[in-house]
Design a protein around this motif. Structure first.
Motif, mmCIF file in Angstrom:
data_model
loop_
_atom_site.group_PDB
_atom_site.id
_atom_site.type_symbol
_atom_site.label_atom_id
_atom_site.label_comp_id
_atom_site.label_asym_id
_atom_site.label_seq_id
_atom_site.Cartn_x
_atom_site.Cartn_y
_atom_site.Cartn_z
ATOM 1 N N TRP A 270 -8.590 0.186 7.367
ATOM 2 C CA TRP A 270 -7.250 0.270 7.831
ATOM 3 C C TRP A 270 -6.763 -1.145 6.842
ATOM 4 C CZ3 TRP A 270 -5.508 0.512 13.687
ATOM 5 C CH2 TRP A 270 -5.773 1.617 14.154
ATOM 6 N N LYS A 271 -5.657 -0.763 6.154
ATOM 7 C CA LYS A 271 -4.972 -1.908 5.148
ATOM 8 C C LYS A 271 -3.721 -2.350 5.835
ATOM 9 C CE LYS A 271 -7.359 -0.044 1.274
ATOM 10 N NZ LYS A 271 -8.196 0.755 1.899
ATOM 11 N N GLU A 272 -3.657 -3.699 5.792
ATOM 12 C CA GLU A 272 -2.482 -4.484 6.518
ATOM 13 C C GLU A 272 -1.275 -4.189 5.519
ATOM 14 O OE1 GLU A 272 -0.946 -8.455 8.401
ATOM 15 O OE2 GLU A 272 -3.119 -8.184 8.050
ATOM 16 N N ILE A 273 -0.049 -3.823 5.885
ATOM 17 C CA ILE A 273 1.054 -3.667 5.175
ATOM 18 C C ILE A 273 1.611 -4.919 5.447
ATOM 19 C CG2 ILE A 273 3.321 -2.833 4.901
ATOM 20 C CD1 ILE A 273 2.071 -0.131 5.897
ATOM 21 N N GLN A 274 2.069 -5.747 4.282
ATOM 22 C CA GLN A 274 2.750 -7.193 4.588
ATOM 23 C C GLN A 274 4.226 -6.985 4.856
ATOM 24 O OE1 GLN A 274 0.937 -9.932 4.418
ATOM 25 N NE2 GLN A 274 -0.697 -8.737 4.378
ATOM 26 N N LEU A 275 4.637 -7.377 5.713
ATOM 27 C CA LEU A 275 6.099 -7.372 6.272
ATOM 28 C C LEU A 275 6.762 -8.652 5.910
ATOM 29 C CD1 LEU A 275 5.416 -5.944 9.799
ATOM 30 C CD2 LEU A 275 5.844 -4.455 7.631
ATOM 31 N N LYS A 276 8.132 -8.602 5.899
ATOM 32 C CA LYS A 276 8.871 -9.900 5.657
ATOM 33 C C LYS A 276 8.967 -10.423 6.940
ATOM 34 C CE LYS A 276 12.090 -7.990 2.264
ATOM 35 N NZ LYS A 276 13.355 -7.759 1.664
ATOM 36 N N GLN A 277 9.099 -11.457 7.052
ATOM 37 C CA GLN A 277 8.882 -12.408 8.412
ATOM 38 C C GLN A 277 9.928 -12.322 9.334
ATOM 39 O OE1 GLN A 277 8.563 -16.729 7.665
ATOM 40 N NE2 GLN A 277 7.971 -17.166 9.509
ATOM 41 N N ALA B 181 8.888 -8.857 10.932
ATOM 42 C CA ALA B 181 7.900 -9.113 11.676
ATOM 43 C C ALA B 181 8.164 -9.389 13.148
ATOM 44 C CB ALA B 181 6.796 -9.619 11.116
ATOM 45 N N LYS B 182 8.955 -10.385 13.051
ATOM 46 C CA LYS B 182 9.266 -11.073 14.425
ATOM 47 C C LYS B 182 10.191 -10.197 15.006
ATOM 48 C CE LYS B 182 11.440 -15.583 16.025
ATOM 49 N NZ LYS B 182 12.055 -16.750 15.558
ATOM 50 N N TYR B 183 11.099 -9.376 14.604
ATOM 51 C CA TYR B 183 11.858 -8.401 15.295
ATOM 52 C C TYR B 183 11.261 -7.443 15.796
ATOM 53 C CZ TYR B 183 15.187 -4.744 16.000
ATOM 54 O OH TYR B 183 16.073 -3.935 16.710
ATOM 55 N N ILE B 184 10.370 -6.561 15.220
ATOM 56 C CA ILE B 184 9.509 -5.666 15.647
ATOM 57 C C ILE B 184 8.464 -6.135 16.922
ATOM 58 C CG2 ILE B 184 9.723 -4.057 13.581
ATOM 59 C CD1 ILE B 184 6.881 -4.706 12.832
ATOM 60 N N TYR C 32 1.469 -5.858 14.059
ATOM 61 C CA TYR C 32 0.889 -5.518 12.664
ATOM 62 C C TYR C 32 1.276 -4.105 12.266
ATOM 63 C CZ TYR C 32 -1.104 -10.295 12.847
ATOM 64 O OH TYR C 32 -1.031 -11.629 12.988
ATOM 65 N N ILE C 33 1.547 -3.737 10.955
ATOM 66 C CA ILE C 33 1.310 -2.341 10.578
ATOM 67 C C ILE C 33 0.447 -2.182 9.700
ATOM 68 C CG2 ILE C 33 2.784 -0.483 9.798
ATOM 69 C CD1 ILE C 33 5.240 -1.778 10.742
ATOM 70 N N PHE C 34 -0.408 -1.009 9.796
ATOM 71 C CA PHE C 34 -1.589 -0.736 8.844
ATOM 72 C C PHE C 34 -1.510 0.680 8.403
ATOM 73 C CE2 PHE C 34 -3.223 -3.864 11.659
ATOM 74 C CZ PHE C 34 -4.100 -4.711 11.132
ATOM 75 N N LYS C 35 -2.102 0.742 7.174
ATOM 76 C CA LYS C 35 -2.013 1.956 6.386
ATOM 77 C C LYS C 35 -3.308 2.462 6.137
ATOM 78 C CE LYS C 35 -0.066 4.349 2.887
ATOM 79 N NZ LYS C 35 1.220 4.383 1.421
ATOM 80 N N ASN C 36 -3.633 3.790 6.303
ATOM 81 C CA ASN C 36 -5.075 4.398 6.030
ATOM 82 C C ASN C 36 -4.662 5.752 5.481
ATOM 83 O OD1 ASN C 36 -7.560 5.933 5.621
ATOM 84 N ND2 ASN C 36 -8.053 5.063 7.622
#
Length: 197
Positions: free
Chosen positions: A29-36, A39-42, A50-54
């Protein structure tokens, strides 16, 4: 330093230095970098940390980490209510808003006051929250504020979860025993784990 800042420092450190290399990397699982601000909103609105991608698959995750004094517990906890909060809209906690598909819960091998010395997880699990919420909707997992301390299997095929209260009165939560999830509904309830089963 405020309790929130200490908790945030603890969570951020454990995520970056332990969870990413020891939990997520082995399952690719690779972390997707989110705008701050996003990230705070979600986090606030959807209970997603966090959001990940595989490959082409996207995974949304809520995380909670505990210090080693919690190592004998076999459950993970979901925040339930904040009835003493002065803002009425904040009485309902993560149980009511969580849209994360997975919940990563881990116990580290150090105390919270010395979290930067942690080297590993004593135990961890990635729980499939979508399946847990299906069981809650079906009333196969149900919450009952009956003064009990731990989950119980009732009727042979349902999990009863007690409401527990933080000692500072800030909020309540309920535990769900991870082994019970697997016992009743199989390995698909837990994506990866160490030490819980």
């Amino acid at each position: 330093m405020s309790k929130y800042k200490i908790d945030r420092s603890f969570s951020d450190y454990v995520h970056q230095n332990l969870a990413v290399p020891l939990i997520y990397k082995p399952i690719d699982w690779k972390e997707i970098q989110l705008k701050q601000d996003y990230a705070k909103y979600i986090d606030m609105v959807d209970g997603i940390d966090y959001i990940f991608k595989n490959g082409n698959q996207i995974m949304t995750v809520q995380e909670r980490f505990r210090e080693k004094k919690y190592q004998n517990y076999t459950d993970f906890t979901i925040r339930y209510r904040r009835d003493l909060n002065q803002i009425k809209d904040r009485h309902k906690s993560e149980y009511y808003k969580m849209k994360a598909h997975y919940f990563t819960y881990g116990i580290i091998d150090s105390s919270k006051s010395d979290f930067k010395s942690a080297k590993d997880f004593i135990k961890y699990a990635i729980i499939d929250l979508k399946r847990v919420y299906e069981k809650l909707d079906e009333k196969n997992i149900f919450i009952l504020d009956d003064g009990k301390k731990v989950c119980e299997i009732v009727d042979g095929n349902r999990i009863k979860c007690p409401v527990k209260y933080n000692s500072d009165g800030s909020s309540s939560f309920f535990p769900i025993d991870i082994a019970f999830l697997v016992k009743l509904w199989g390995e698909r309830m837990v994506i990866a784990e160490k030490g819980f089963l």
